[in-house]
Design a protein around this motif. Structure first.
Motif, PDB file in Angstrom:
ATOM      1  N   LEU A   1      -2.693 -10.188 -41.038  1.00  0.00           N
ATOM      2  CA  LEU A   1      -2.813 -10.136 -39.576  1.00  0.00           C
ATOM      3  C   LEU A   1      -3.546  -8.869 -39.129  1.00  0.00           C
ATOM      4  O   LEU A   1      -4.326  -8.903 -38.166  1.00  0.00           O
ATOM      5  N   ALA A   2      -3.331  -7.756 -39.834  1.00  0.00           N
ATOM      6  CA  ALA A   2      -4.041  -6.523 -39.490  1.00  0.00           C
ATOM      7  C   ALA A   2      -5.538  -6.682 -39.724  1.00  0.00           C
ATOM      8  O   ALA A   2      -6.362  -6.220 -38.924  1.00  0.00           O
ATOM      9  N   LEU A   3      -5.912  -7.336 -40.815  1.00  0.00           N
ATOM     10  CA  LEU A   3      -7.331  -7.577 -41.091  1.00  0.00           C
ATOM     11  C   LEU A   3      -7.949  -8.467 -40.020  1.00  0.00           C
ATOM     12  O   LEU A   3      -9.069  -8.221 -39.544  1.00  0.00           O
ATOM     13  N   LEU A   4      -7.241  -9.518 -39.630  1.00  0.00           N
ATOM     14  CA  LEU A   4      -7.751 -10.415 -38.598  1.00  0.00           C
ATOM     15  C   LEU A   4      -7.805  -9.732 -37.240  1.00  0.00           C
ATOM     16  O   LEU A   4      -8.729  -9.970 -36.441  1.00  0.00           O
ATOM     17  N   SER A   5      -6.832  -8.886 -36.957  1.00  0.00           N
ATOM     18  CA  SER A   5      -6.826  -8.143 -35.694  1.00  0.00           C
ATOM     19  C   SER A   5      -8.032  -7.204 -35.624  1.00  0.00           C
ATOM     20  O   SER A   5      -8.692  -7.100 -34.576  1.00  0.00           O
ATOM     21  N   ASP A   6      -8.325  -6.538 -36.744  1.00  0.00           N
ATOM     22  CA  ASP A   6      -9.503  -5.668 -36.786  1.00  0.00           C
ATOM     23  C   ASP A   6     -10.776  -6.483 -36.576  1.00  0.00           C
ATOM     24  O   ASP A   6     -11.695  -6.057 -35.860  1.00  0.00           O
TER      25      ASP A   6
ATOM     26  N   ALA B   1       2.865  -9.395 -46.931  1.00  0.00           N
ATOM     27  CA  ALA B   1       1.503  -9.903 -47.111  1.00  0.00           C
ATOM     28  C   ALA B   1       0.933 -10.423 -45.796  1.00  0.00           C
ATOM     29  O   ALA B   1      -0.256 -10.219 -45.492  1.00  0.00           O
ATOM     30  N   LEU B   2       1.760 -11.100 -45.004  1.00  0.00           N
ATOM     31  CA  LEU B   2       1.309 -11.645 -43.719  1.00  0.00           C
ATOM     32  C   LEU B   2       0.898 -10.530 -42.765  1.00  0.00           C
ATOM     33  O   LEU B   2      -0.126 -10.635 -42.070  1.00  0.00           O
ATOM     34  N   ASP B   3       1.671  -9.445 -42.718  1.00  0.00           N
ATOM     35  CA  ASP B   3       1.323  -8.316 -41.859  1.00  0.00           C
ATOM     36  C   ASP B   3      -0.036  -7.737 -42.251  1.00  0.00           C
ATOM     37  O   ASP B   3      -0.833  -7.357 -41.380  1.00  0.00           O
ATOM     38  N   GLU B   4      -0.292  -7.669 -43.546  1.00  0.00           N
ATOM     39  CA  GLU B   4      -1.578  -7.140 -44.013  1.00  0.00           C
ATOM     40  C   GLU B   4      -2.725  -8.049 -43.575  1.00  0.00           C
ATOM     41  O   GLU B   4      -3.772  -7.584 -43.115  1.00  0.00           O
TER      42      GLU B   4
ATOM     43  N   HIS C   1     -18.997  -6.692 -40.553  1.00  0.00           N
ATOM     44  CA  HIS C   1     -19.447  -6.093 -41.810  1.00  0.00           C
ATOM     45  C   HIS C   1     -18.277  -5.767 -42.734  1.00  0.00           C
ATOM     46  O   HIS C   1     -18.297  -6.096 -43.924  1.00  0.00           O
ATOM     47  N   GLU C   2     -17.277  -5.104 -42.214  1.00  0.00           N
ATOM     48  CA  GLU C   2     -16.177  -4.631 -43.065  1.00  0.00           C
ATOM     49  C   GLU C   2     -15.428  -5.791 -43.708  1.00  0.00           C
ATOM     50  O   GLU C   2     -15.183  -5.802 -44.920  1.00  0.00           O
ATOM     51  N   LEU C   3     -15.072  -6.793 -42.917  1.00  0.00           N
ATOM     52  CA  LEU C   3     -14.297  -7.909 -43.443  1.00  0.00           C
ATOM     53  C   LEU C   3     -15.106  -8.726 -44.445  1.00  0.00           C
ATOM     54  O   LEU C   3     -14.617  -9.046 -45.533  1.00  0.00           O
TER      55      LEU C   3
END
Length: 337
Positions: A258-263, A253-256, A276-278
């Motif tokens: 972190l990927a959203l925050l990185s994007d 869950a953390l990796d997911e 927009h996406e987030l």
């Protein structure tokens, strides 16, 4: 509606926030319930308030054996092995449930002692950032989801005694106003990693980031910071116990996240910063949560209406295991008849 008549007394080991609130609710309903607390001072405080609580573990377990009680493990997870050994020695015929926030480690302890035929896992999705008997109160579980595990029904032909135990745990859940949500151990741990344990990590990180902004940042902090960091007020030992024992699912869950925050970071550092996406996806996810949780923000009624689907189950009846698996896949609450 599920019957709320429990066929046996309830013995609660640990009267902190969850165990104490369960004790208060069952006591208020007039159900036979008593408890144990490791701290003599905590036990005395509860006893002065009129509750049947003591600090003699072996005496409490012998009483539970005489009563044929349902034993609820409501202490911190690190104490479970000691308690299970004591139960095996001094209350060898009692049924067992628990309120721990992770289920795989508990089920492993239970199976290592050959107690799976006497165990039904549980986890009420309710609580506050506070702990201890003084933090407990009536009504904590009103309309809360309370996970009810059923692995033993899938792993083997369940004994009539186990089916009766499972039914009593479901009835106890209903008695205190919660909604029984069936799930197997692995499914539970994967789900709570996302909606319970990850929020603790994010709250800790947000609290640190805000605090690093100094006095001005903390003076300007308002609702979003307060709500986002609420669970960072939980005792660190409790946070470590729940997160470290569910590390594999939590890392996924953390990796997911972190990927959203990185994007999001990449989009903010581009030539035309945008989110927009987030923000759009996050808003849609929040709306789905509100619809499922029954949070009707425009209603003036104080009554919370559950929006979880419901399935009626006859424990031990033909195909009831398949019904539980279906309920698990739907996140449905169950009614026992």
């Amino acid at each position: 509606m599920t019957s709320t008549v429990i066929s046996r007394p309830v013995c609660i080991l640990g009267i902190g926030l969850i165990g104490g609130s369960l004790l208060r609710d069952l006591h208020a309903l007039g159900r036979p319930v008593y408890g144990y607390n490791r701290s003599p001072s905590g036990a005395r405080t509860a006893a002065r308030e009129g509750f049947d609580v003591g600090s003699d573990l072996l005496g409490t377990l012998r009483r539970a054996e005489e009563d044929g009680a349902l034993i609820v493990l409501a202490t911190p997870l690190p104490s479970f092995e000691e308690l299970l050994d004591a139960i095996a020695a001094h209350a060898p015929h009692c049924g067992i449930t628990d309120v721990a926030s992770v289920k795989a480690p508990v089920y492993a302890m239970v199976r290592a002692r050959g107690l799976e035929g006497r165990y039904v896992g549980g986890h009420p999705m309710a609580g506050t950032a506070h702990s201890g008997w003084k933090a407990s109160h009536q009504g904590l579980f009103d309309a809360a989801a309370w996970v009810l595990t059923f692995d033993h029904a899938c792993d083997a032909t369940p004994e009539p005694e186990w089916i009766a135990l499972w039914t009593d745990v479901a009835r106890m859940i209903s008695a205190v106003g919660a909604e029984a949500i069936p799930a197997r151990v692995s499914g539970h741990d994967a789900a709570v990693a996302r909606v319970s344990h990850l929020p603790h990590l994010l709250a800790e990180a947000l609290a640190i980031t805000g605090d690093n902004g100094g006095a001005l940042a903390l003076s300007l902090a308002a609702g979003s910071f307060r709500d986002g960091t609420r669970v960072a007020g939980t005792a660190p030992s409790l946070v470590r116990a729940m997160c470290e024992t569910n590390s594999e699912a939590l890392v996924t869950a953390l990796d997911e996240a972190l990927a959203l925050l990185s994007d999001a970071r990449a989009q903010l550092t581009g030539p035309s910063p945008h989110l927009h996406e987030l923000t759009d996806a996050g808003h849609r996810s929040r709306v789905r949560f509100e619809a499922r949780s029954g949070a009707l923000k425009d209603s003036v009624s104080p009554i919370r209406i559950s929006a979880r689907p419901v399935l009626r189950v006859h424990p031990g009846g033909p195909g009831w295991e398949r019904q539980l698996i279906q309920a698990e896949s739907l996140g449905a609450r169950i009614e026992v008849f």
